[in-house]
Motif scaffolding. Structure first.
Motif, PDB file in Angstrom:
ATOM      1  N   GLN A   6      -2.140  -2.981  82.236  1.00 13.78           N
ATOM      2  CA  GLN A   6      -3.493  -3.523  82.356  1.00 13.78           C
ATOM      3  C   GLN A   6      -3.475  -5.006  82.698  1.00 13.78           C
ATOM      4  O   GLN A   6      -4.217  -5.464  83.571  1.00 13.78           O
ATOM      5  N   ARG A   7      -2.620  -5.749  82.033  1.00 20.53           N
ATOM      6  CA  ARG A   7      -2.535  -7.184  82.320  1.00 20.53           C
ATOM      7  C   ARG A   7      -1.998  -7.426  83.716  1.00 20.53           C
ATOM      8  O   ARG A   7      -2.399  -8.362  84.394  1.00 20.53           O
ATOM      9  N   SER A   8      -1.099  -6.559  84.179  1.00 20.56           N
ATOM     10  CA  SER A   8      -0.568  -6.684  85.519  1.00 20.56           C
ATOM     11  C   SER A   8      -1.640  -6.444  86.578  1.00 20.56           C
ATOM     12  O   SER A   8      -1.704  -7.151  87.583  1.00 20.56           O
ATOM     13  N   VAL A   9      -2.507  -5.465  86.344  1.00 23.59           N
ATOM     14  CA  VAL A   9      -3.624  -5.212  87.267  1.00 23.59           C
ATOM     15  C   VAL A   9      -4.561  -6.414  87.283  1.00 23.59           C
ATOM     16  O   VAL A   9      -5.029  -6.843  88.343  1.00 23.59           O
ATOM     17  N   SER A  10      -4.820  -6.992  86.121  1.00 16.14           N
ATOM     18  CA  SER A  10      -5.670  -8.174  86.043  1.00 16.14           C
ATOM     19  C   SER A  10      -5.060  -9.337  86.818  1.00 16.14           C
ATOM     20  O   SER A  10      -5.758 -10.037  87.557  1.00 16.14           O
ATOM     21  N   GLY A  67      -4.879 -12.460  92.184  1.00 18.35           N
ATOM     22  CA  GLY A  67      -4.042 -12.947  93.274  1.00 18.35           C
ATOM     23  C   GLY A  67      -2.692 -13.479  92.846  1.00 18.35           C
ATOM     24  O   GLY A  67      -1.993 -14.097  93.647  1.00 18.35           O
ATOM     25  N   GLU A  68      -2.305 -13.259  91.621  1.00 22.20           N
ATOM     26  CA  GLU A  68      -1.020 -13.743  91.115  1.00 22.20           C
ATOM     27  C   GLU A  68       0.013 -12.618  91.238  1.00 22.20           C
ATOM     28  O   GLU A  68       0.329 -11.930  90.276  1.00 22.20           O
ATOM     29  N   LEU A  69       0.550 -12.455  92.437  1.00 26.14           N
ATOM     30  CA  LEU A  69       1.458 -11.346  92.728  1.00 26.14           C
ATOM     31  C   LEU A  69       2.752 -11.433  91.937  1.00 26.14           C
ATOM     32  O   LEU A  69       3.223 -10.433  91.392  1.00 26.14           O
ATOM     33  N   TRP A  70       3.354 -12.608  91.899  1.00 28.19           N
ATOM     34  CA  TRP A  70       4.636 -12.747  91.212  1.00 28.19           C
ATOM     35  C   TRP A  70       4.480 -12.525  89.701  1.00 28.19           C
ATOM     36  O   TRP A  70       5.311 -11.872  89.069  1.00 28.19           O
ATOM     37  N   ALA A  71       3.420 -13.056  89.132  1.00 28.69           N
ATOM     38  CA  ALA A  71       3.176 -12.857  87.698  1.00 28.69           C
ATOM     39  C   ALA A  71       2.906 -11.379  87.402  1.00 28.69           C
ATOM     40  O   ALA A  71       3.360 -10.857  86.383  1.00 28.69           O
ATOM     41  N   LEU A 126       3.996  -1.383  88.999  1.00 29.49           N
ATOM     42  CA  LEU A 126       2.657  -1.388  89.579  1.00 29.49           C
ATOM     43  C   LEU A 126       2.717  -1.324  91.100  1.00 29.49           C
ATOM     44  O   LEU A 126       1.895  -0.673  91.737  1.00 29.49           O
ATOM     45  N   PHE A 127       3.727  -1.955  91.673  1.00 28.64           N
ATOM     46  CA  PHE A 127       3.826  -2.034  93.125  1.00 28.64           C
ATOM     47  C   PHE A 127       4.385  -0.754  93.747  1.00 28.64           C
ATOM     48  O   PHE A 127       4.450  -0.648  94.963  1.00 28.64           O
ATOM     49  N   THR A 128       4.792   0.190  92.943  1.00 29.54           N
ATOM     50  CA  THR A 128       5.105   1.529  93.455  1.00 29.54           C
ATOM     51  C   THR A 128       4.039   2.533  93.031  1.00 29.54           C
ATOM     52  O   THR A 128       3.833   3.530  93.712  1.00 29.54           O
TER      53      THR A 128
END
Length: 102
Positions: free
Chosen positions: A35-39, A44-48, A56-58
């Motif tokens: 959830q925090r990663s989606v937020s 716009g904080e891709l690296w974070a 998430l990126f898969t």
């Protein structure tokens, strides 16, 4: 940065669900951080977002392929689904193992 995305991300932070596994047992579960990663991704904080939950990126392309495969009846969608599923599970397990060790 789009102002509407920032507002939506701020609202998302207000409605995040707590992890019952972490509250009851004190240990992260394999889904902790999603959830925090989606937020972070919406902000716009891709690296974070990647550091928080790399799978998430898969998972996002996996859902896009699953939905588009059903709607458009793509020829090779099964191979993409299998490949992205394996990559997602591998990233989730690697990330979870690293969280347990550290």
């Amino acid at each position: 940065m789009n102002l509407s995305l920032t507002i939506q991300a701020l609202r998302l932070n207000d409605y995040m669900l707590p992890c019952l596994n972490k509250e009851l047992l004190g240990l992260d579960c394999p889904g902790c951080g999603l959830q925090r990663s989606v937020s972070l991704l919406l902000n716009g904080e891709l690296w974070a977002a990647f550091k928080m939950y790399p799978a998430l990126f898969t998972l996002l392309p996996l859902f896009v392929v699953l939905i588009s495969g059903e709607v458009f009846h793509m020829k090779y969608s099964n191979r993409l689904v299998i490949g992205l599923s394996i990559a997602s599970v591998a990233l989730i397990l690697i990330n979870y193992t690293i969280k347990l060790i550290l």
